[in-house]
Motif scaffolding. Sequence first.
Motif, PDB file in Angstrom:
ATOM      1  N   ARG A  39      -7.479  15.447   8.866  1.00  0.00           N
ATOM      2  CA  ARG A  39      -6.626  15.999   9.651  1.00  0.00           C
ATOM      3  C   ARG A  39      -6.235  15.519  11.208  1.00  0.00           C
ATOM      4  N   GLU A  40      -7.310  14.633  11.646  1.00  0.00           N
ATOM      5  CA  GLU A  40      -7.081  14.081  12.857  1.00  0.00           C
ATOM      6  C   GLU A  40      -6.850  12.445  12.616  1.00  0.00           C
ATOM      7  N   GLY A  41      -6.677  12.118  11.634  1.00  0.00           N
ATOM      8  CA  GLY A  41      -6.239  10.665  11.260  1.00  0.00           C
ATOM      9  C   GLY A  41      -7.488   9.667  11.596  1.00  0.00           C
ATOM     10  N   ARG A  42      -8.541  10.069  11.150  1.00  0.00           N
ATOM     11  CA  ARG A  42      -9.908   9.308  11.303  1.00  0.00           C
ATOM     12  C   ARG A  42     -10.232   8.842  10.086  1.00  0.00           C
ATOM     13  N   VAL A  43      -9.417   8.888   9.059  1.00  0.00           N
ATOM     14  CA  VAL A  43      -9.777   8.028   7.786  1.00  0.00           C
ATOM     15  C   VAL A  43      -8.594   7.183   7.461  1.00  0.00           C
ATOM     16  N   ASP A  44      -8.887   5.797   7.437  1.00  0.00           N
ATOM     17  CA  ASP A  44      -7.798   4.954   7.191  1.00  0.00           C
ATOM     18  C   ASP A  44      -7.576   4.500   5.738  1.00  0.00           C
ATOM     19  N   LYS A  45      -6.179   4.948   5.208  1.00  0.00           N
ATOM     20  CA  LYS A  45      -5.817   4.898   3.775  1.00  0.00           C
ATOM     21  C   LYS A  45      -4.725   3.842   3.636  1.00  0.00           C
ATOM     22  N   HIS A  46      -5.303   2.778   2.994  1.00  0.00           N
ATOM     23  CA  HIS A  46      -4.221   1.646   2.619  1.00  0.00           C
ATOM     24  C   HIS A  46      -3.935   1.544   1.027  1.00  0.00           C
ATOM     25  N   TYR A  47      -2.517   1.637   0.923  1.00  0.00           N
ATOM     26  CA  TYR A  47      -2.036   1.366  -0.423  1.00  0.00           C
ATOM     27  C   TYR A  47      -1.413  -0.054  -0.690  1.00  0.00           C
TER      28      TYR A  47
ATOM     29  N   GLU B 292       0.058   2.076   5.275  1.00  0.00           N
ATOM     30  CA  GLU B 292      -0.964   2.560   5.907  1.00  0.00           C
ATOM     31  C   GLU B 292      -0.618   3.970   6.131  1.00  0.00           C
ATOM     32  N   LEU B 293      -1.455   5.091   5.520  1.00  0.00           N
ATOM     33  CA  LEU B 293      -0.926   6.361   5.923  1.00  0.00           C
ATOM     34  C   LEU B 293      -1.510   7.125   7.191  1.00  0.00           C
ATOM     35  N   LYS B 294      -0.896   7.339   8.154  1.00  0.00           N
ATOM     36  CA  LYS B 294      -1.294   8.015   9.293  1.00  0.00           C
ATOM     37  C   LYS B 294      -1.363   9.460   9.301  1.00  0.00           C
ATOM     38  N   THR B 295      -0.695  10.107   8.258  1.00  0.00           N
ATOM     39  CA  THR B 295      -0.740  11.368   8.038  1.00  0.00           C
ATOM     40  C   THR B 295      -0.674  11.465   6.146  1.00  0.00           C
ATOM     41  N   GLY B 296      -0.983  12.500   5.654  1.00  0.00           N
ATOM     42  CA  GLY B 296      -1.272  12.641   4.187  1.00  0.00           C
ATOM     43  C   GLY B 296      -0.403  13.826   3.687  1.00  0.00           C
ATOM     44  N   ARG B 297       0.774  13.597   3.813  1.00  0.00           N
ATOM     45  CA  ARG B 297       1.809  14.504   3.253  1.00  0.00           C
ATOM     46  C   ARG B 297       1.808  14.286   1.628  1.00  0.00           C
ATOM     47  N   THR B 298       2.499  15.297   1.016  1.00  0.00           N
ATOM     48  CA  THR B 298       2.537  15.067  -0.361  1.00  0.00           C
ATOM     49  C   THR B 298       3.599  14.037  -0.696  1.00  0.00           C
ATOM     50  N   HIS B 299       3.500  13.158  -1.697  1.00  0.00           N
ATOM     51  CA  HIS B 299       4.450  12.213  -1.941  1.00  0.00           C
ATOM     52  C   HIS B 299       5.004  11.584  -0.855  1.00  0.00           C
ATOM     53  N   GLN B 300       3.983  11.192   0.086  1.00  0.00           N
ATOM     54  CA  GLN B 300       4.783  10.531   1.529  1.00  0.00           C
ATOM     55  C   GLN B 300       5.288   9.130   1.176  1.00  0.00           C
ATOM     56  N   ILE B 301       4.548   8.266   0.480  1.00  0.00           N
ATOM     57  CA  ILE B 301       4.859   6.739   0.458  1.00  0.00           C
ATOM     58  C   ILE B 301       6.292   6.850  -0.335  1.00  0.00           C
ATOM     59  N   ARG B 302       6.183   7.569  -1.365  1.00  0.00           N
ATOM     60  CA  ARG B 302       7.207   7.619  -2.286  1.00  0.00           C
ATOM     61  C   ARG B 302       8.395   7.931  -1.858  1.00  0.00           C
ATOM     62  N   VAL B 303       8.576   9.050  -0.807  1.00  0.00           N
ATOM     63  CA  VAL B 303       9.649   9.728  -0.174  1.00  0.00           C
ATOM     64  C   VAL B 303      10.168   8.863   0.980  1.00  0.00           C
ATOM     65  N   HIS B 304       9.069   8.374   1.824  1.00  0.00           N
ATOM     66  CA  HIS B 304       9.773   7.564   2.796  1.00  0.00           C
ATOM     67  C   HIS B 304      10.351   6.231   2.431  1.00  0.00           C
ATOM     68  N   LEU B 305       9.857   5.325   1.594  1.00  0.00           N
ATOM     69  CA  LEU B 305      10.351   4.375   1.181  1.00  0.00           C
ATOM     70  C   LEU B 305      11.410   4.450   0.449  1.00  0.00           C
ATOM     71  N   THR B 306      11.605   5.700  -0.570  1.00  0.00           N
ATOM     72  CA  THR B 306      12.922   5.904  -1.190  1.00  0.00           C
ATOM     73  C   THR B 306      14.196   6.196  -0.130  1.00  0.00           C
ATOM     74  N   HIS B 307      13.464   7.010   0.543  1.00  0.00           N
ATOM     75  CA  HIS B 307      14.604   7.175   1.758  1.00  0.00           C
ATOM     76  C   HIS B 307      15.200   6.096   2.582  1.00  0.00           C
ATOM     77  N   ALA B 308      14.305   5.133   2.790  1.00  0.00           N
ATOM     78  CA  ALA B 308      14.715   3.926   3.537  1.00  0.00           C
ATOM     79  C   ALA B 308      15.443   2.936   2.458  1.00  0.00           C
ATOM     80  N   GLY B 309      15.647   3.432   1.192  1.00  0.00           N
ATOM     81  CA  GLY B 309      16.383   2.573   0.238  1.00  0.00           C
ATOM     82  C   GLY B 309      15.686   1.470  -0.619  1.00  0.00           C
ATOM     83  N   PHE B 310      14.156   1.884  -0.831  1.00  0.00           N
ATOM     84  CA  PHE B 310      13.316   1.062  -1.320  1.00  0.00           C
ATOM     85  C   PHE B 310      12.490   1.850  -2.172  1.00  0.00           C
ATOM     86  N   PRO B 311      13.063   2.407  -3.625  1.00  0.00           N
ATOM     87  CA  PRO B 311      12.294   3.197  -4.516  1.00  0.00           C
ATOM     88  C   PRO B 311      11.135   2.285  -5.089  1.00  0.00           C
TER      89      PRO B 311
END
Length: 323
Positions: free
Chosen positions: A165-173, A232-251
């Motif tokens: 919740r505080e962003g103290r776990v670094d998660k890289h995909y 790198e995720l700074k927050t852990g929202r549902t489908h975050q990477i998928r939606v952020h990149l698709t919204h940017a035009g890169f599905p």
Amino acid sequence: MSQSKAVEVRHVEIDSEAEGQRIDNFLVRELKGVPKSHIYRLLRSGQVRVNGKRVAQTYRLLAGDTVRIPPVRTSQRASEEKHVPVGKPLPVVFEDDALLIIDKPAGQAVHGGSGVSYGVIEQLRVQRPDVRLLELAHRLDRETSGLLIVAKKRSALAALHDMMREGRVDKHYITMVSGHWRNERQHIRQPLFKYLTSEGERRVRVQPDGKVAHSIVTLRRRWPSFSELGVELKTGRTHQIRVHLTHAGFPLLGDDKYGDFSLNKALARDANLQRMFLHAARLSFNHPLSGELISVEAPLPPELVAFRQWVGEQEVQDFGETL
């Protein structure tokens, strides 16, 4: 006609590992096969007591509490756990007395529900009957492979939830997307909103009144039509990477919810890409109990390596690879 069995009154003393758990969730595990609605009735009627007193269903247990669990009659059939096959041992990347980190295969849900009878956590409990507690510290989508943290102690689970919740776990995909990504490093800060489709399926979209979400995207490789990215995720929202990149035009390639469906079909046919190209490759965090730095990696699974090689037959620009 199903047989029935009665459970005698039990008094269970709460130890440090169960501390912090809600009483209703505790009872769900203690009274396997008993519907939640019945458990709530037991709490409301005062048949379940903690230290001799009534408690609300939201009460969080403390070490040393004594829980009175009344006799509950259930059919043998209902009280039996759903059959979960032992299956292949899940690849373990790190383990101690508080944590277990596995390399989850793509296509396997992390838990049962929504049409899935069982997932990773149920299978782990069958494979590890000697471990008293196994609880997911976070989630991965079913089609995402890679690193998944499971807590073996209640204290570790609570601390990990705070850390995430505080962003103290670094998660890289690592992912591969359709399109020619230009920036070597880019922050995406777009709020995400969860909703249900008309068919009742869960989806997420970028929306101003959604929850804060922050992804940091790094360019790893680039081909004429595809780009391999580190996220790198700074927050852990549902489908975050998928939606952020698709919204940017890169599905994401192979994404069956937000992706380019015609492209996915062609890649499945021509390159045997049968899954979403998204892999949880690296985790780094301080151990929730000892404070020791934990840094683990999971290499790309063979099917994604094979797809990358297929794409790599085209001209490629390499921006550096760590995994």
